[in-house]
Design an enzyme around this catalytic site. Sequence first.
Site, PDB file in Angstrom:
ATOM      1  N   GLU A  91       0.829  -1.202   0.000  1.00  0.00           N
ATOM      2  CA  GLU A  91       0.000   0.000   0.000  1.00  0.00           C
ATOM      3  C   GLU A  91       0.863   1.251   0.000  1.00  0.00           C
ATOM      4  O   GLU A  91       1.955   1.258   0.551  1.00  0.00           O
ATOM      5  CB  GLU A  91      -0.886   0.023   1.256  1.00  0.00           C
ATOM      6  CG  GLU A  91      -1.911  -1.081   1.275  1.00  0.00           C
ATOM      7  CD  GLU A  91      -2.735  -1.090   2.570  1.00  0.00           C
ATOM      8  OE1 GLU A  91      -2.685  -0.102   3.327  1.00  0.00           O
ATOM      9  OE2 GLU A  91      -3.401  -2.097   2.806  1.00  0.00           O
ATOM     10  N   CYS A 104       3.384   8.632   1.170  1.00  0.00           N
ATOM     11  CA  CYS A 104       3.875   7.652   2.132  1.00  0.00           C
ATOM     12  C   CYS A 104       4.208   6.366   1.365  1.00  0.00           C
ATOM     13  O   CYS A 104       3.335   5.748   0.772  1.00  0.00           O
ATOM     14  CB  CYS A 104       2.771   7.408   3.158  1.00  0.00           C
ATOM     15  SG  CYS A 104       3.227   6.256   4.439  1.00  0.00           S
ATOM     16  N   CYS A 111       6.474  -6.851   7.431  1.00  0.00           N
ATOM     17  CA  CYS A 111       7.571  -6.399   8.293  1.00  0.00           C
ATOM     18  C   CYS A 111       7.911  -7.455   9.327  1.00  0.00           C
ATOM     19  O   CYS A 111       7.043  -7.928  10.061  1.00  0.00           O
ATOM     20  CB  CYS A 111       7.248  -5.083   8.975  1.00  0.00           C
ATOM     21  SG  CYS A 111       8.690  -4.368   9.807  1.00  0.00           S
ATOM     22  N   CYS A 115       6.426  -5.205  15.637  1.00  0.00           N
ATOM     23  CA  CYS A 115       5.954  -4.357  16.737  1.00  0.00           C
ATOM     24  C   CYS A 115       4.499  -4.736  17.056  1.00  0.00           C
ATOM     25  O   CYS A 115       3.704  -4.964  16.135  1.00  0.00           O
ATOM     26  CB  CYS A 115       6.054  -2.891  16.359  1.00  0.00           C
ATOM     27  SG  CYS A 115       7.725  -2.411  15.870  1.00  0.00           S
ATOM     28  N   CYS A 118       1.360  -2.661  15.541  1.00  0.00           N
ATOM     29  CA  CYS A 118       1.413  -2.318  14.116  1.00  0.00           C
ATOM     30  C   CYS A 118       0.805  -3.425  13.261  1.00  0.00           C
ATOM     31  O   CYS A 118       1.175  -4.602  13.395  1.00  0.00           O
ATOM     32  CB  CYS A 118       2.876  -2.086  13.712  1.00  0.00           C
ATOM     33  SG  CYS A 118       3.097  -1.845  11.940  1.00  0.00           S
ATOM     34  N   GLY A 160       6.802  -1.849   6.137  1.00  0.00           N
ATOM     35  CA  GLY A 160       8.173  -2.330   6.159  1.00  0.00           C
ATOM     36  C   GLY A 160       9.164  -1.431   6.869  1.00  0.00           C
ATOM     37  O   GLY A 160       8.869  -0.289   7.212  1.00  0.00           O
ATOM     38  N   GLU A 161      10.356  -1.980   7.088  1.00  0.00           N
ATOM     39  CA  GLU A 161      11.437  -1.262   7.762  1.00  0.00           C
ATOM     40  C   GLU A 161      12.486  -0.903   6.707  1.00  0.00           C
ATOM     41  O   GLU A 161      13.249  -1.765   6.253  1.00  0.00           O
ATOM     42  CB  GLU A 161      12.025  -2.169   8.861  1.00  0.00           C
ATOM     43  CG  GLU A 161      13.309  -1.678   9.490  1.00  0.00           C
ATOM     44  CD  GLU A 161      13.271  -0.215   9.944  1.00  0.00           C
ATOM     45  OE1 GLU A 161      12.416   0.140  10.766  1.00  0.00           O
ATOM     46  OE2 GLU A 161      14.107   0.563   9.463  1.00  0.00           O
ATOM     47  N   CYS A 332      -9.747   1.142   3.531  1.00  0.00           N
ATOM     48  CA  CYS A 332      -8.572   0.362   3.210  1.00  0.00           C
ATOM     49  C   CYS A 332      -8.663  -1.036   3.790  1.00  0.00           C
ATOM     50  O   CYS A 332      -8.237  -2.003   3.191  1.00  0.00           O
ATOM     51  CB  CYS A 332      -7.323   1.044   3.749  1.00  0.00           C
ATOM     52  SG  CYS A 332      -5.905  -0.002   3.687  1.00  0.00           S
TER      53      CYS A 332
END
Length: 358
Positions: A91, A104, A111, A115, A118, A160-161, A332
């Site tokens: 997304e 964004c 990911c 966390c 999240c 993602g990171e 979404c």
Amino acid sequence: MTTPLTGRSAAEISRLVAPWVDRPFRTRQVALWVLQRNARSFGEMTDLPKELRSRLAEHFTLAEPRILDIVRSSDGSRKYLLELDDGTTVESVAMPEDQKLTLCLSSQSGCAVGCTFCVTGALGAGRNLSSWEIAGQYRLMIRDMATAPDRVNIVFMGMGEPLLNLENLELALESLFETVSPKRVTVSTSGVIPGIRWLAGLPRRPKLAVSLNAPDQVRREEIMPIAGKYPLAELMDALRAFPLERGRRITFEYVMIRGFNDRVEDATTLVRLLGGLPSKVNVIPLNEDAVHLPGLLRPDAGTVDRFAERIRRAGLVVTVRRSRGNDVAAACGQLKGRHQGRTNATDHCRPDLSPSRR
Ligand code: SAH
Ligand code: SF4
């Protein structure tokens, strides 16, 4: 085999196409079409000889993710569900504000950091996006939003990171910097120290945002497993060593979770932790998700305000992330749910431009 020209710098594009062009200046023309004019096809490159256009099309592509769905919010935000070549979806979000457009971007299709607050973390590890898949999100959104690059801000706050995908991130940044100033690009990290050091060494550095989310090691580790590997004290040392141009600050994102990290005392601890660092705190009331984040709630507005006020009184810059595009976020869930049985992976993707109300 065709090679994507997207997600590359002008120099790189020129180098790749050089063996195929009839005259040397053509390489720059091609780079201009790809980067500045955001061409979708070689056919558009009308000032190139026809024969060259078809030769280029044989060897190269202008690959981008495919738009599966766009959800439009009443405030003008758009959320994009994108499909990659292997069927993976990610997304991206475009958020207009005043004369600016904040985009964004996602850097991975899930990911692995995991966390607890999240949704992307709840979806689990995805794969690294390639540089063209990253830069392609920017390309397709500015086209769809009909926005000029000089009005764009980019934040890596999607799925993602980013600092666990350095190779592709570097190429994507080099490509993005051809049209968007590094001052307008922010990379957000959960605190991957080697990645922060790598970023510190780049000749052209984007801005840095760090997802802190808790004011001390114990609580941080509870919600961000990566804090076990990269402890808060070491993270702060790495940030103190991060080179900042005059006037620049490090942004600290702080997701507020009701009853967990939302007391005024927590704000005091946070202020002490940041002491001396040019910082800006971005307070983000949790985006709830009953399916993926059961039991986690956002604090009420008064609690959020008192927390922000405590930080402001200490002389730090604070913003409270205004929740916008809520109908997009809600939709979404349905969007991704419809396609994949997953929801809300970029629900947290909000612009951090709005000053708090007081
Ligand atoms: N992996 C990177 C960038 C993507 S996450 C990072 O963690 O920084 C982008 C931001 O969204 C982070 O600051 C994260 O703390 C925040 N976030 C994640 N889940 C959220 C939620 N449910 N509500 C509000 N913000 C959230
Ligand atoms: Fe990954 Fe960032 Fe979500 Fe943590 S907050 S799981 S690092 S995307």
